[in-house]
Design a protein around this motif. Sequence first.
Motif, short mmCIF file in Angstrom:
data_model
loop_
_atom_site.label_atom_id
_atom_site.label_comp_id
_atom_site.label_asym_id
_atom_site.label_seq_id
_atom_site.Cartn_x
_atom_site.Cartn_y
_atom_site.Cartn_z
N PRO A 152 0.73 -1.19 0.07
CA PRO A 152 -0.05 -0.12 0.03
C PRO A 152 0.80 1.14 0.07
N ARG A 153 2.15 1.18 0.36
CA ARG A 153 3.02 2.44 0.25
C ARG A 153 2.92 2.74 -1.37
N ASN A 154 3.36 1.61 -2.18
CA ASN A 154 3.51 2.25 -3.51
C ASN A 154 2.30 1.78 -4.41
N TRP A 155 1.55 1.34 -3.85
CA TRP A 155 0.09 0.97 -4.41
C TRP A 155 0.55 0.00 -5.69
N GLU A 156 0.92 -1.18 -5.48
CA GLU A 156 1.34 -2.13 -6.37
C GLU A 156 0.74 -3.62 -5.72
N LEU A 157 -0.02 -4.22 -6.68
CA LEU A 157 -0.19 -5.45 -6.26
C LEU A 157 0.63 -6.69 -6.69
#
Length: 203
Positions: A152-157
């Motif tokens: 959730p820091r870099n919004w990457e799945l």
Amino acid sequence: MHAMQYRITLPADYDMRIIRNRVATRGQLLDDFPGLGLKAYGIRERGVDGSPVNQYAPFYLWATPEAMNGFLWSAGFRGVVEDFGRPTVEHWLGLAFEPGPAVGEPPRTAVRRSEPLPPGADPATAVERAVAGVRELARSPRVHSAALAVDPRNWELLHFTLLRDPAPGDPVGPGGVPEVGDRFQVLHLSAPALSDLSVGRHW
């Protein structure tokens, strides 16, 4: 569930038999580690399955944060630091886990795929779509298990799939589309707490 991986990139002329021997002699040491959902001992070899590098890259799914902490501050991880230097440890919040039809068989291949969320994307909508994709992917007969996690820091799945030795390009992805991403050979799987990983979405 917490997902974790460190990727140790090795010289282009590195003898990967050293890593294979390491896993063959030490891999079973985590076969009964409390709280470890699974550890896939993954490697990439330069020139194999399109890999540009030699890499040792174990991937973990932890049933509890206490178990992950227990490993990182243990003699086992200290051995990694002593042999390769202290690696960057990537970690993600678990979103979903699905066992597949081949969960009872040793996986031979792992696929890691990162999916950055565009700045304007609604994260909740993107996550719901990705969870549905994991559920569909896990129906493929070659799938051992599939996991979805998020940074959730870099919004990457992060999509991570274990497969029963598929041929390159096999249609194992959602809708019959080949699962794309970085492919790893799985030399060993430790899964003492696999049954403790909650199936389905994790909220």
